[in-house]
Every structure is written in C-alpha cells, then in structure tokens.
Design a protein around this motif. Structure first.
Motif, PDB file in Angstrom:
ATOM      1  N   MET A 159    -116.316  14.427 -27.273  1.00 45.71           N
ATOM      2  CA  MET A 159    -116.732  13.413 -26.311  1.00 45.71           C
ATOM      3  C   MET A 159    -117.916  13.909 -25.487  1.00 45.71           C
ATOM      4  O   MET A 159    -117.968  15.085 -25.107  1.00 45.71           O
ATOM      5  CB  MET A 159    -115.592  13.052 -25.344  1.00 45.71           C
ATOM      6  CG  MET A 159    -114.333  12.553 -25.997  1.00 45.71           C
ATOM      7  SD  MET A 159    -113.027  12.181 -24.785  1.00 45.71           S
ATOM      8  CE  MET A 159    -113.559  10.562 -24.237  1.00 45.71           C
ATOM      9  N   PRO A 188    -107.954   8.348 -19.883  1.00 46.07           N
ATOM     10  CA  PRO A 188    -108.634   9.607 -20.200  1.00 46.07           C
ATOM     11  C   PRO A 188    -107.745  10.586 -20.955  1.00 46.07           C
ATOM     12  O   PRO A 188    -106.518  10.441 -21.004  1.00 46.07           O
ATOM     13  CB  PRO A 188    -108.989  10.155 -18.818  1.00 46.07           C
ATOM     14  CG  PRO A 188    -107.904   9.619 -17.926  1.00 46.07           C
ATOM     15  CD  PRO A 188    -107.586   8.249 -18.458  1.00 46.07           C
ATOM     16  N   GLU A 231    -114.619   9.692 -17.575  1.00 48.60           N
ATOM     17  CA  GLU A 231    -114.177   8.993 -18.788  1.00 48.60           C
ATOM     18  C   GLU A 231    -113.830   7.537 -18.477  1.00 48.60           C
ATOM     19  O   GLU A 231    -114.221   6.615 -19.207  1.00 48.60           O
ATOM     20  CB  GLU A 231    -112.946   9.679 -19.375  1.00 48.60           C
ATOM     21  CG  GLU A 231    -113.221  10.950 -20.141  1.00 48.60           C
ATOM     22  CD  GLU A 231    -111.940  11.498 -20.737  1.00 48.60           C
ATOM     23  OE1 GLU A 231    -111.365  10.848 -21.631  1.00 48.60           O
ATOM     24  OE2 GLU A 231    -111.492  12.578 -20.288  1.00 48.60           O
TER      25      GLU A 231
END
Length: 276
Positions: A62, A16, A8
């Motif tokens: 995500m 993150p 991330e």
C-alpha cells in the motif's frame, strides 16, 4: 502505525490494516515508511516480506498520499527511500500492483522508478467498494522493481528515446462524442502476433536493435469512468486482452509516454532485451 490507519481511512474510505499486522510485518522483514509535514503524516508506504518460486522479495502492498499533498513528488520520495532501505535489508526485488489504466501510477512506477509491468492479474481483489475502484473489475499490473539492476540505475537508455509512430502502435483509438477516447473495436491478436514475431525474426542479427510497441490508455481514467461507465469498462476489457497477449509473447511494459491528445501510451519491449 495508528497515524497510517487514519490516512488509510482518508485516502480509500476503507477499514484500515490492523496495527498488530503492520507492526508484526515490520518485525519480520517488512517496511512501513512515513512522509511528514511537521508532526502530521501526509504519506505512507507499507510492505512485507514475500516469497515465490524460491525467491525472496519485498511485497509493497500500500502507498497513500493525503489529498492536499498529492502532485508534489511525495510518492516518488517514499519509493526511493523504500528502495534504499530494502537494499540494506538484503532485497534485490520489490513487487507491487496498480491499476493499469491509472496513468499517474503508471508514469511513476515505470517512467520514473523504472519498474516493469511484468504480470497481469485479472480482477485481482474481486469486487472493491472503495472510492477509486468501485464498479469495475479490479485488474492489476504487477510491477517488478529490480532495484540492483542496470535497468533501474542507468540514467537513460534506448527505451527513453523510442519513437511513437503509427506503425508501432498496437491498436488505435478515436474520440467519441464528448471528446472521450475509445479504443478501436478492430483488435486482432493474430495480427499483433504476426507483427511482433516478424519484426523479431528480422532483427535476430541486430542484437541491440530497438524494438517496441505502444498501447494507448486514457489520460484520466477516473474522470472518464465518472462520465461514461460503459466506456471505462470497454477500456478495461480491451486493454486486458491486449496486455495479457503481449506478456505471453515475452513483452513487458517499461514506460508511459504522456501526450496532450486525451491518451497516454504504454511502451512494451521484449523482456530479454532489458538489463535486469
């Protein structure tokens, strides 16, 4: 989960999602999937259980791929595995958002995975400061992926052969100095409404008659934004206006057609004509 955090940071340069959050999501109907090269995590997909209007779905929040591994189909493999595991968990619908002007994401989500662009959310996340989103309203298309539907599982349909013609393009574009595409200033929602309604009325007796309209977007929005920020904002605001209008008329985005002309094209068709 800790490897996901590192990826991330690498992909978006952001703080993150905490491990306690991703771990709890997985224990309560969510999914976290990883793509590995040996022991190295090179891609991930994170989703959690969603609920709206009496319907349960997987909210795919995500997906990130390490820069050195992009363009190899890893994102599609992650999504297909997500579909497989979500089905085993009892889901029939997966939702996620993406920037409607990011053509690579649009091609994957619509043309490859056969999701549909069903909702448009203006400035979805507010002001964002990561590398990809900084400086523009964070508008998002929400994809509905009906993973058990005929639309997703059919090998091909009339959508895949629908022609791009001058008379079915909603708004045209021209090239500015520097060969950057600019959407026409002559946008009439009333004209678009009349065109759509008249064609629909003329085809009421043709139940399976193909009907659709094309909308251009830049082929590389990030490059365009770096070269001309004002032009990028112009694309954002004009396409926002047109897409929200098409959705209000009962149309959804189902495909992205690639060209070598500086733009690619969304195809919008009536949602009621899809086998969802």
């Amino acid at each position: 989960m800790e490897q996901v955090q590192e990826l991330e940071r690498d992909v978006w340069q952001i703080d993150p999602v905490p491990v306690h959050q991703t771990l709890t999501a997985v224990k309560n109907g969510g999914l976290v999937l990883g793509a590995f090269d040996g022991d190295e995590l090179v891609g991930f997909n994170y989703g959690f259980a969603g609920f709206q209007n009496g319907q349960v779905y997987l909210c795919s929040h995500m997906m990130g791929i390490a820069k050195a591994y992009r363009g190899r189909g890893i994102g599609e493999l992650l999504k297909q595995k997500q579909k497989e595991l979500a089905f085993k968990q009892g889901y029939s619908l997966i939702k996620w958002t993406y920037d409607p002007l990011e053509s690579l994401n649009a091609y994957l989500n619509l043309s490859k995975l056969r999701g549909i662009g069903a909702e448009y959310i203006e400035n979805c996340y507010g002001e964002m400061n990561d590398a990809l989103n900084k400086g523009l309203p964070s508008d998002r298309f929400q994809v509905h992926w009906h993973i058990t539907s005929e639309h997703v599982h059919s090998a091909s349909s009339w959508i895949d052969q629908f022609p791009l013609q001058d008379n079915n393009v909603l708004v045209h574009y021209q090239l500015k100095s520097g060969q950057l595409p600019q959407l026409s200033d002559h946008i009439s929602l009333e004209k678009i409404t009349d065109m759509v309604i008249n064609e629909e009325a003329g085809k009421l007796h043709e139940r399976f008659s193909p009907q659709g309209y094309w909308l251009p977007i830049p082929d590389n929005f990030q490059t365009l934004k770096k070269q001309d920020y004002a032009l990028a904002l112009d694309w954002r605001l004009k396409t926002r206006k047109i897409i929200t209008h098409m959705l209000a008329l009962g149309y959804v985005a189902v495909r992205l057609l690639k060209t070598d002309q500086g733009v690619h094209y969304y195809l919008f068709v009536p949602q009621h004509r899809l086998a969802l």
